[in-house]
Motif scaffolding. Structure first.
Motif, PDB file in Angstrom:
ATOM      1  N   ILE A 712       0.847  -1.201   0.000  1.00 40.70           N
ATOM      2  CA  ILE A 712       0.000   0.000   0.000  1.00 40.70           C
ATOM      3  C   ILE A 712       0.882   1.251   0.000  1.00 40.70           C
ATOM      4  O   ILE A 712       0.625   2.213  -0.729  1.00 40.70           O
ATOM      5  N   GLU A 713       1.936   1.232   0.831  1.00 42.06           N
ATOM      6  CA  GLU A 713       2.847   2.381   0.864  1.00 42.06           C
ATOM      7  C   GLU A 713       3.578   2.564  -0.462  1.00 42.06           C
ATOM      8  O   GLU A 713       3.900   3.687  -0.858  1.00 42.06           O
ATOM      9  N   ALA A 714       3.838   1.452  -1.186  1.00 46.40           N
ATOM     10  CA  ALA A 714       4.513   1.538  -2.487  1.00 46.40           C
ATOM     11  C   ALA A 714       3.665   2.261  -3.526  1.00 46.40           C
ATOM     12  O   ALA A 714       4.200   2.786  -4.508  1.00 46.40           O
ATOM     13  N   GLN A 715       2.333   2.309  -3.317  1.00 47.89           N
ATOM     14  CA  GLN A 715       1.450   3.027  -4.234  1.00 47.89           C
ATOM     15  C   GLN A 715       1.403   4.523  -3.929  1.00 47.89           C
ATOM     16  O   GLN A 715       0.644   5.267  -4.547  1.00 47.89           O
ATOM     17  N   GLY A 716       2.209   4.954  -2.943  1.00 51.58           N
ATOM     18  CA  GLY A 716       2.252   6.379  -2.592  1.00 51.58           C
ATOM     19  C   GLY A 716       1.227   6.786  -1.568  1.00 51.58           C
ATOM     20  O   GLY A 716       0.848   7.956  -1.496  1.00 51.58           O
ATOM     21  N   VAL A 717       0.753   5.845  -0.755  1.00 53.38           N
ATOM     22  CA  VAL A 717      -0.289   6.124   0.245  1.00 53.38           C
ATOM     23  C   VAL A 717       0.352   6.142   1.624  1.00 53.38           C
ATOM     24  O   VAL A 717       1.087   5.218   1.993  1.00 53.38           O
ATOM     25  N   GLN A 718       0.087   7.208   2.386  1.00 52.66           N
ATOM     26  CA  GLN A 718       0.542   7.286   3.779  1.00 52.66           C
ATOM     27  C   GLN A 718      -0.429   6.500   4.648  1.00 52.66           C
ATOM     28  O   GLN A 718      -1.636   6.729   4.599  1.00 52.66           O
ATOM     29  N   MET A 719       0.080   5.544   5.429  1.00 52.71           N
ATOM     30  CA  MET A 719      -0.775   4.684   6.245  1.00 52.71           C
ATOM     31  C   MET A 719      -1.512   5.510   7.297  1.00 52.71           C
ATOM     32  O   MET A 719      -0.876   6.231   8.070  1.00 52.71           O
ATOM     33  N   ALA A 720      -2.854   5.400   7.299  1.00 52.68           N
ATOM     34  CA  ALA A 720      -3.686   6.119   8.272  1.00 52.68           C
ATOM     35  C   ALA A 720      -4.164   5.153   9.347  1.00 52.68           C
ATOM     36  O   ALA A 720      -4.189   3.938   9.150  1.00 52.68           O
ATOM     37  N   GLN A 721      -4.582   5.722  10.482  1.00 50.05           N
ATOM     38  CA  GLN A 721      -5.056   4.880  11.585  1.00 50.05           C
ATOM     39  C   GLN A 721      -6.404   4.236  11.258  1.00 50.05           C
ATOM     40  O   GLN A 721      -6.775   3.237  11.861  1.00 50.05           O
ATOM     41  N   SER A 722      -7.123   4.799  10.301  1.00 51.61           N
ATOM     42  CA  SER A 722      -8.430   4.236   9.936  1.00 51.61           C
ATOM     43  C   SER A 722      -8.300   2.903   9.213  1.00 51.61           C
ATOM     44  O   SER A 722      -9.259   2.136   9.157  1.00 51.61           O
ATOM     45  N   LEU A 723      -7.108   2.629   8.660  1.00 55.29           N
ATOM     46  CA  LEU A 723      -6.895   1.381   7.918  1.00 55.29           C
ATOM     47  C   LEU A 723      -6.374   0.310   8.868  1.00 55.29           C
ATOM     48  O   LEU A 723      -5.259   0.406   9.387  1.00 55.29           O
ATOM     49  N   ASP A 724      -7.155  -0.732   9.081  1.00 50.05           N
ATOM     50  CA  ASP A 724      -6.796  -1.827   9.989  1.00 50.05           C
ATOM     51  C   ASP A 724      -6.041  -2.894   9.182  1.00 50.05           C
ATOM     52  O   ASP A 724      -6.637  -3.799   8.595  1.00 50.05           O
TER      53      ASP A 724
END
Length: 819
Positions: A712-724
């Protein structure tokens, strides 16, 4: 880091190396099978320490500037890497398994799983960058020619009017979509205004309005403070990435820049060193050469006179294979030299006599000691021991050279990191002496001949060739007949590219094969459950079997020879990705001999023979090379399906086996097969062709967690707390990395990425896409496991586990009887 810091790192590395060398000798002593666990523990400790040393020596060789130190570091780096490969081979023979449970050893040594990562020396690619560029340009030129030809054939010309109509249609559709979105927003605003008018606005007094605004603002401030405190806490305990990620990246880029600067300094100092080598050699030859020559002649003439005075005749001149006049210069008297030459002749006679006597004794004792030998062999088979190492003598020599030359030298001696001229002169003086000695030997042989004629009236004696050592006849390998003697490598290379057998490799780093360490391996093994390898273990094995061996000719020539590897696992496990990663990390050529790629090419028996010959010839000449066979089971079908009879997948089976047997240490060519249905193949033929079989089961929870997070991070997305992510890892049990990547790419479209600021990612978005994919069912994985335990190594492992269970049951019964 400064040069002084690297010197201190080198000093500490040699302290560790000395401790490891002291631990090597006890491992050579045989250990009974009942002490298998302790023996495996000692091997694992040694293996981990050598991995750490390999990481240090790689850093030192990559960053140290002084050219003479770098030569020693290169030898140490290659020999330590070779020792790691030898220990891996010993671990496989001890554990009877390709993956090892090292979590307990890591815990005892207080190391992290990151210490288990096999470091890939940076010089593998840096030192052959020019060769790789030339090869890449040649391949790109051939492929561009092919593309031009295919584009001319496949794309017919379009009329100008048709092209204009096509563009107008696309533009009108785009404008229509924009207009529709615009109208939708206008309707939403109108609907909102209508609702406000119908409901009416609530009237507030000035104080009520102020209180309402204060409540909202204070609530907002408190939520922001709480969120910031939580963010800092999670960052502090390492559960979230640091917010100053940009600064961190800036520091990393600055460090990488300094590393590149040091590499440029290395090139400059190396050029200076090469010039100094030639100058020193020439100056020594001019200044000290004549004196060396005269001194040698005088010593040899004195030896002639002393030998003639002692024996009454002139001696035989030592043969060049025995060292020539070096025997005379080894601080020995003429009598000692003569005695040595005579002793060598007598030793050969004595050895022949002793061998004949031993053979007679063996024949007599064979009948008497038949049973005793069987018992001894049985005991020897159950004993565990480490095979003698080829790399330990090289490591010892390098360690001694460091102690004698570089241990007490500091930067103050050579502040510019230039070469040590005195050390260079000592080395070059030996080379010059050797060159002059060969010239002097030729002259003095002629002078000896003239002396015999003049003094003893004796003609030249026939030179006796030194006898070759007689020993057991080793099975000589037949030399491969060259089927293309008149063709150049370039023409064969072009033919393979045009035929589609030599392909351009995609750039894939081995670290991109993401997976986590198996943390409960020792716990499972103590409970008599066979732990399955994790994705981390698979990546580590490919680094050891593929990358380290193919990357360096020095390592490959002395390490345990492995010609072929088979990757077995469900589709989507990343088998082809690992093949590409091995090619990327070593700069290897990628040859594709998959059955589907062979269809319709090089027909007939002679065609298949010619194809395999050309592929292996080019692979050897342009090392390193990887020969990949996808769907490897098809070469060894038990029964060829009707729809694949035209393909004839088994036609290169015999030629492939012959070509593999002809690969020797130093031939950096590896066959890598991939399959997800090995059950369809004849297991004997498959295991005979592929020396190492790596089983790739479904990823466990830890690996799935890391896969979701990093993909997910490789797609340029910053991990949010809403994502379990933990819930995703739990739900995706049974799915492969390929399935997970497909689901992520399906969700994270360009439009969804733009909406992330307003609508954060949640786990439920991925579930629908996962549900559409077929997971790896337990029946399929169990079938692959059953097949793996029918392989030679799998059978040994199963037998060992059964024996251990039987011993435990026996001990339990004895305890009950005692009670």
């Amino acid at each position: 880091m400064s040069e002084g810091a690297y010197q201190r790192l080198w000093d500490s590395s040699h302290l560790t190396l000395q401790e490891l060398l002291d631990q090597e000798q006890p491992l050579l002593e045989p250990v009974p099978d009942r002490e298998r666990q302790s023996f495996q523990y000692r091997l694992s400790r040694l293996y981990l320490y050598y991995l750490g040393l390999l990481r240090r020596f790689d850093t030192l060789y990559d960053q140290m500037v002084q050219p003479q130190k770098r030569r020693l570091l290169r030898r140490l780096l290659d020999s330590v890497a070779g020792r790691v490969l030898e220990l891996k081979d010993d671990l496989v023979r001890t554990d009877l398994c390709e993956s090892h449970c090292l979590d307990q050893v890591l815990q005892d040594l207080k190391l992290t799983p990151a210490e288990l990562e096999v470091p890939i020396p940076k010089y593998f690619l840096l030192e052959q960058s020019s060769i790789l560029k030339e090869r890449g340009l040649m391949l790109a030129e051939i492929l561009s020619r092919m593309e031009r030809l295919s584009s001319e054939e496949s794309f017919p010309e379009m009329h100008r009017t048709e092209a204009v109509i096509l563009l107008q249609r696309a533009e009108r559709a785009r404008q229509g979509r924009l207009r529709a979105n615009f109208m939708r927003e206008i309707r939403k605003e109108e609907e909102r205004d209508r609702r406000i008018r119908e409901d009416g606005r609530h009237k507030f007094s000035q104080d009520q309005a102020a209180i309402a605004i204060q409540k909202v603002w204070k609530g907002y401030l408190q939520r922001m403070r709480t969120q910031q405190d939580r963010q800092r806490e999670m960052e502090f305990i390492g559960m979230l990435p640091l917010r100053n990620h940009v600064e961190h990246l800036g520091l990393l880029s600055q460090a990488c820049l300094w590393e590149d600067v040091r590499r440029l300094h290395q090139v400059e100092k190396e050029q200076e060193f090469q010039l100094a080598i030639t100058k020193t050699h020439d100056s020594l030859k001019e200044t000290e050469g004549p004196d060396m020559k005269e001194k040698m002649k005088e010593q040899i003439r004195q030896w002639f006179i002393e030998c003639h005075a002692l024996t009454g005749r002139f001696p035989d001149y030592p043969d060049e294979s025995l060292g020539g006049s070096y025997l005379i210069f080894a601080d020995k008297t003429p009598e000692q030299v003569k005695m040595e030459l005579e002793a060598q002749a007598q030793d050969s006679k004595k050895k022949d006599q002793e061998k004949n006597k031993e053979k007679e004794k063996e024949k007599k004792e064979k009948k008497k000691k038949g049973k005793a030998e069987k018992n001894r062999r049985g005991e020897a088979d159950t004993m565990l021991k480490v095979l003698p190492s080829k790399f330990i003598p090289v490591i010892n020599a390098g360690h001694e050279e460091y102690i004698n030359l570089w241990k007490n030298q500091y930067d103050s001696t050579h502040p510019n990191q230039s070469f040590d001229s005195e050390t260079l002169r000592v080395e070059k003086r030996k080379e010059v002496e050797q060159e002059i000695r060969l010239q002097v030997d030729e002259l003095m042989r002629q002078e000896l001949k003239n002396l015999r004629l003049a003094v003893d009236r004796e003609e030249a004696r026939p030179l006796k060739a030194p006898k070759k050592k007689t020993g057991k006849k080793t099975g000589k390998k037949k030399k491969e007949k060259d089927l293309t003697p008149d063709r150049s490598v370039e023409s064969l290379f072009e033919e393979l590219v045009l035929s589609g057998f030599l392909k351009k490799n995609e750039t894939v780093a081995l670290k991109d094969y993401v997976g986590d360490f198996l943390y409960l391996g020792s716990t499972l093994s103590f409970a008599n459950k066979l732990p399955m390898p994790s994705l981390f273990d698979i990546r580590q094995n490919m680094a050891l079997y593929g990358v380290l061996r193919l990357g360096s000719p020095d390592i490959h020539s002395m390490a345990p020879l492995i010609r072929s590897v088979l990757l077995v696992g469900p589709s989507g496990m990343g088998k082809k990705m690992l093949v590409k990663a091995v090619c990327t990390e070593t700069g290897a050529n990628l040859f594709d001999l998959s059955p589907s790629n062979l269809q319709g090419k090089y027909p007939g028996k002679t065609g298949a023979q010619m194809l395999v010959h050309i592929v292996f010839k080019v692979a050897r000449l342009l090392q390193p090379s990887v020969i990949w066979i996808g769907n490897a089971e098809k070469n060894f079908y038990k029964k060829v399906p009707k729809e694949e009879k035209e393909m004839d997948p088994k036609r290169i089976k015999k030629d492939l086996a012959k070509a593999l047997r002809l690969l020797n240490p130093g031939d950096r060519v590896m066959l890598i097969g991939t399959t997800n249905r090995p059950q369809l193949a004849e297991i004997k033929g498959l295991c005979r062709t592929y020396e190492r079989i790596l089983f790739m089961p479904r990823p466990d929870y830890a690996s799935r967690y890391v896969l979701w997070k990093q993909m997910i991070e490789a797609q340029g997305v910053q991990m949010a707390q809403s994502l379990d992510v933990s819930a995703l890892a739990k739900v995706s049990d049974g799915y492969t990395p390929g399935h997970i990547l497909h689901a992520i790419r399906s969700v994270l479209t360009q439009r969804r990425l733009l909406q992330l600021s307003k609508r954060p990612l949640v786990a439920s978005e991925f579930l629908g896409h996962l549900a559409k994919l077929e997971p790896v069912y337990r029946e399929e994985e169990e079938s692959l496991k059953d097949w793996y335990f029918k392989t030679p190594l799998g059978k040994k492992r199963m037998k060992l586990s059964k024996d251990q269970d039987a011993e435990e049951a026996k001990l339990a019964k004895e305890k009950k009887k005692r009670k």
